[in-house]
Design a protein around this motif. Structure first.
Motif, PDB file in Angstrom:
ATOM      1  N   GLN A  87       0.819  -1.220   0.000  1.00  0.00           N
ATOM      2  CA  GLN A  87       0.000   0.000   0.000  1.00  0.00           C
ATOM      3  C   GLN A  87       0.849   1.265   0.000  1.00  0.00           C
ATOM      4  O   GLN A  87       0.549   2.222  -0.724  1.00  0.00           O
ATOM      5  CB  GLN A  87      -0.900  -0.008   1.233  1.00  0.00           C
ATOM      6  CG  GLN A  87      -1.806   1.215   1.354  1.00  0.00           C
ATOM      7  CD  GLN A  87      -2.838   1.046   2.449  1.00  0.00           C
ATOM      8  OE1 GLN A  87      -3.896   0.463   2.231  1.00  0.00           O
ATOM      9  NE2 GLN A  87      -2.517   1.527   3.642  1.00  0.00           N
ATOM     10  N   ASN A  88       1.918   1.274   0.799  1.00  0.00           N
ATOM     11  CA  ASN A  88       2.669   2.512   1.000  1.00  0.00           C
ATOM     12  C   ASN A  88       3.835   2.703   0.044  1.00  0.00           C
ATOM     13  O   ASN A  88       4.324   3.824  -0.112  1.00  0.00           O
ATOM     14  CB  ASN A  88       3.201   2.568   2.441  1.00  0.00           C
ATOM     15  CG  ASN A  88       2.083   2.637   3.462  1.00  0.00           C
ATOM     16  OD1 ASN A  88       0.929   2.895   3.132  1.00  0.00           O
ATOM     17  ND2 ASN A  88       2.423   2.399   4.727  1.00  0.00           N
ATOM     18  N   GLU A  89       4.308   1.624  -0.585  1.00  0.00           N
ATOM     19  CA  GLU A  89       5.500   1.739  -1.419  1.00  0.00           C
ATOM     20  C   GLU A  89       5.224   1.443  -2.892  1.00  0.00           C
ATOM     21  O   GLU A  89       6.159   1.281  -3.679  1.00  0.00           O
ATOM     22  CB  GLU A  89       6.597   0.806  -0.883  1.00  0.00           C
ATOM     23  CG  GLU A  89       6.996   1.129   0.555  1.00  0.00           C
ATOM     24  CD  GLU A  89       8.105   0.230   1.077  1.00  0.00           C
ATOM     25  OE1 GLU A  89       8.945  -0.214   0.262  1.00  0.00           O
ATOM     26  OE2 GLU A  89       8.128  -0.038   2.291  1.00  0.00           O
ATOM     27  N   GLY A  90       3.964   1.338  -3.247  1.00  0.00           N
ATOM     28  CA  GLY A  90       3.612   1.123  -4.652  1.00  0.00           C
ATOM     29  C   GLY A  90       4.042  -0.222  -5.188  1.00  0.00           C
ATOM     30  O   GLY A  90       4.343  -0.365  -6.382  1.00  0.00           O
ATOM     31  N   LEU A  91       4.047  -1.233  -4.320  1.00  0.00           N
ATOM     32  CA  LEU A  91       4.476  -2.570  -4.732  1.00  0.00           C
ATOM     33  C   LEU A  91       3.315  -3.561  -4.650  1.00  0.00           C
ATOM     34  O   LEU A  91       3.474  -4.700  -4.195  1.00  0.00           O
ATOM     35  CB  LEU A  91       5.648  -3.043  -3.861  1.00  0.00           C
ATOM     36  CG  LEU A  91       6.961  -2.267  -4.019  1.00  0.00           C
ATOM     37  CD1 LEU A  91       7.998  -2.743  -3.010  1.00  0.00           C
ATOM     38  CD2 LEU A  91       7.505  -2.390  -5.442  1.00  0.00           C
ATOM     39  N   GLY A  92       2.149  -3.138  -5.107  1.00  0.00           N
ATOM     40  CA  GLY A  92       0.955  -3.962  -5.002  1.00  0.00           C
ATOM     41  C   GLY A  92       0.625  -4.773  -6.243  1.00  0.00           C
ATOM     42  O   GLY A  92      -0.388  -5.477  -6.275  1.00  0.00           O
ATOM     43  N   LYS A  93       1.472  -4.690  -7.257  1.00  0.00           N
ATOM     44  CA  LYS A  93       1.190  -5.420  -8.499  1.00  0.00           C
ATOM     45  C   LYS A  93       1.532  -6.905  -8.340  1.00  0.00           C
ATOM     46  O   LYS A  93       2.446  -7.269  -7.614  1.00  0.00           O
ATOM     47  CB  LYS A  93       2.010  -4.823  -9.641  1.00  0.00           C
ATOM     48  CG  LYS A  93       1.652  -5.371 -11.023  1.00  0.00           C
ATOM     49  CD  LYS A  93       2.509  -4.741 -12.109  1.00  0.00           C
ATOM     50  CE  LYS A  93       2.212  -3.266 -12.277  1.00  0.00           C
ATOM     51  NZ  LYS A  93       2.970  -2.675 -13.426  1.00  0.00           N
ATOM     52  N   ARG A  94       0.769  -7.756  -9.041  1.00  0.00           N
ATOM     53  CA  ARG A  94       1.080  -9.195  -9.043  1.00  0.00           C
ATOM     54  C   ARG A  94       2.330  -9.441  -9.875  1.00  0.00           C
ATOM     55  O   ARG A  94       2.558  -8.787 -10.888  1.00  0.00           O
ATOM     56  CB  ARG A  94      -0.079  -9.997  -9.624  1.00  0.00           C
ATOM     57  CG  ARG A  94      -1.352  -9.946  -8.784  1.00  0.00           C
ATOM     58  CD  ARG A  94      -2.373 -10.927  -9.295  1.00  0.00           C
ATOM     59  NE  ARG A  94      -3.662 -10.822  -8.606  1.00  0.00           N
ATOM     60  CZ  ARG A  94      -4.452 -11.845  -8.339  1.00  0.00           C
ATOM     61  NH1 ARG A  94      -4.097 -13.061  -8.708  1.00  0.00           N
ATOM     62  NH2 ARG A  94      -5.599 -11.674  -7.716  1.00  0.00           N
TER      63      ARG A  94
END
Length: 632
Positions: free
Chosen positions: A529-536
């Motif tokens: 959520q906070n570091e923009g690393l939510g992609k599969r």
């Protein structure tokens, strides 16, 4: 013959009923001393605290290198598989100073290449009955006790799994029903669920791909029993991290290059270790060294004496992974007897189907590869029981693992080769533990630490407490924990243009994170959520970019292979998907570990070479067309 087999099974059941009562009565559920009870509570508090995280790798290396002949560790463990990490955890929770070194990554060998079952051993029970082998029966008693304990200590990574046994005549129904009821009886109060019979209609409803007819036979029903299932390497990594949290200095990519003897040359007092990431070497000292190197334990023993009698009789076990439609979610299938007498399982696992295994002699290598005939054997075995066309082209991944079957060096003949474990001290100060199986890792570790205490005249603060200690992420977890992630977090995904857009933390991802990390999943969700690393990382799989960063920071993930093989399991689930995910995984790890371009290039090459040992349909060499026809 059939009547004789049933009579013998019945007689064994009557004899075992009293043994079960005696054994279960003797199990020390609440017999801990005051010191053990307080030690267990202290360990629980450290493991259960919300911010529980192992120290950084540099601190672990410094702790190992800081030991001296005057101020040695109590125990140094060689090997970071299930048994080695279990030994480190057991010894640390007894108040001993503990170090562990692993040549590769935690669970990089046999411990990540299992059938994923936590089981008592239905086959061993059958052998015990018909061979009147009390030793085999004791092995089953013991494994069933440990089976329940493993599930309780890591509930997010382990669960009960029903397994269906097809029956094609009425004798088989009676035989398997009676035998599996005996299995229930032996489990005693450690029973997971009662076995039961299902009619043909009920069986097909539960397992739609099960064939009702074929090969001149008709299905008459099935008997379903329960064993446990796990995510093996994540459980292994969890054990390593738990050991670190309670005080053990654990270090992966640390190879023992030689053992150190005392001035008289009569006792092992430590090891010279090479940090394979930096190339630097250091010495670490300990009162006792425990050799838990699995298939490689003889190599460690030969560092002391090149003429030692080998303990290991290596056996290869091959598994394949197929699409999810081969088996229903939540129900496994056991082929009780193949054409050559082996047993083959077909089990749902992490959204796919795993099938295996084989059992054949093999050489000991770091990266064993499955042979095509072994893959075809598994496909042949399951095709006889399914109504779906079994195709080689459906194999998403295939791997081989080496079982370190143990032979007691003090035995007079090779008949001592066993599925049980062996603890042996053939040189003062060097305890070797090998053999056994995943299910019994905890009690194997307990035996090894007990031997180390005797060998080194150690003074533990308390007795073993690991039977009541959960691993990191387990305290406070329950099956509904994923809803917290789904409701309170979003997946912030960075586009190729650099823009960050919000995404839903859907149920598939939430459940995966919850089961993989337990209560620590919120840390992963926070990174997403906070570091923009939510992609599969790969289409069709719930693994997130945030997991790479989390594992690099908190789980000693030091290479791309560590992640795809032991942290997220993508290499085992889908070799081709893992290959496609490699560049992005390396990019994130490079940011975390400050890799330069040259290191990134090496990581990509090593990753590709590693994946080539997993024989999916796209990197396999086969030309006979077997199991490769067009869809029906």
């Amino acid at each position: 013959m059939a009547t004789w087999r049933l009579r013998r099974l019945g007689a064994a059941a009557l004899a075992a009923s009293s043994a079960v009562a005696a054994t279960t009565a003797a199990w020390p559920y609440a017999s801990a001393s005051d010191s053990s009870a307080s030690a267990l509570e202290a360990a629980r508090q450290r493991v259960a605290q919300p911010g529980a995280a192992p120290p950084p790798r540099a601190a672990q290396r410094a702790a190992l290198a800081g030991s001296t002949p005057a101020e040695p560790l109590d125990v140094l463990v060689i090997g970071g598989g299930a048994t080695g990490c279990g030994v480190a955890l057991d010894a640390a929770t007894r108040g001993l100073r503990v170090g562990l070194v692993e040549r590769e990554d935690f669970s990089s060998g046999t411990s990540s290449r299992s059938t994923k079952l936590i089981h008592g051993g239905v086959r061993y029970l059958e052998k015990a009955v018909f061979n009147l082998d009390y030793g085999q029966l004791k092995l089953v008693f013991h494994a069933l006790k440990e089976r329940k304990q493993v599930i309780e200590n890591a509930p997010h990574l382990c669960h009960a799994l029903p397994c269906m046994t097809p029956c094609f005549n009425w004798f088989e129904i009676v035989y398997y029903w009676f035998g599996l009821k005996f299995y229930d009886l032996v489990a005693g109060r450690r029973l997971l669920h009662l076995s039961r019979y299902y009619s043909v209609g009920e069986s097909v409803e539960l397992f739609p791909t099960l064939a009702k007819n074929g090969h001149d036979r008709s299905l008459r029903g099935t008997v379903v029993y329960y064993d446990g299932q796990m995510n093996d390497s994540r459980l292994n990594v969890g054990l390593a991290c738990t050991a670190a949290v309670v005080g053990a200095a654990v270090l992966n990519y640390a190879e023992v290059v030689s053992l150190i003897k005392d001035e008289s040359g009569e006792r092992i007092i430590g090891a010279r270790v090479r940090d394979t990431l930096s190339g630097n070497e250091f010495e670490t000292f300990a009162k006792v060294v425990v050799n838990a190197a699995g298939p490689f334990c003889d190599s460690v023993r030969k560092m002391v004496n090149s003429d030692v009698i080998p303990m290991i009789c290596p056996s290869s076990g091959v598994h394949i992974v197929l699409p999810d439609y081969y088996s229903p979610e939540g129900m496994g299938l056991i082929v009780p007897k193949t054409k050559d007498g082996r047993v083959v399982f077909m089990l749902p696992w992490l959204g796919r189907t795993v099938a295996g295994t084989t059992d054949s002699n093999t050489a000991i290598t770091m990266l064993p590869e499955p042979h095509e005939d072994e893959i075809q054997f598994i496909l042949d075995a399951i095709s006889d029981y399914l109504n779906v066309q079994v195709r080689r082209s459906d194999v998403l991944s295939a791997w081989s693992g080496i079982r370190p079957l143990a032979m007691d060096p003090s035995a007079k003949n090779t008949e001592s080769i066993s599925r049980d474990h062996v603890v042996f001290e053939d040189y003062p100060g060097l305890i070797t533990i090998t053999g056994g199986k995943w299910t019994t890792y905890r009690s194997m570790a307990e035996d090894a630490v007990n031997a180390a205490v005797r060998s080194g005249n150690l003074k533990p603060a308390n007795s073993c407490v690991t039977d009541g200690l959960h691993i990191v992420g387990a305290y406070g977890w329950d099956p509904a924990s994923f809803t917290v992630l789904a409701q309170n977090y979003r997946r912030m995904k960075r586009t190729y243009g650099g823009k960050v857009i919000p995404g839903v933390m859907d149920s598939a991802v939430s459940k995966h994170l919850s089961h993989a990390y337990g209560t620590l999943a919120e840390k992963v969700a926070t990174i997403a959520q906070n570091e923009g690393l939510g992609k599969r990382l790969a289409h069709g799989y719930p693994f997130l970019e945030a997991e790479v960063a989390y594992c690099a920071r908190h789980e000693y993930c030091e290479s791309a292979i560590d992640f795809i093989a032991r942290r997220c399991r993508l290499a085992f689930l889908d070799t081709d998907a893992a290959g496609r995910a490699l560049p992005r995984i390396i990019e994130i790890l490079a940011s975390e570990h400050k890799w330069d371009k040259a290191r990134q290039k090496i990581e990509l090459q090593k990753g590709k070479e590693f994946l080539e040992t997993f024989k999916s349909s796209k990197n396999a060499q086969f030309s006979d067309g077997k199991h490769n026809g067009k869809p029906l």
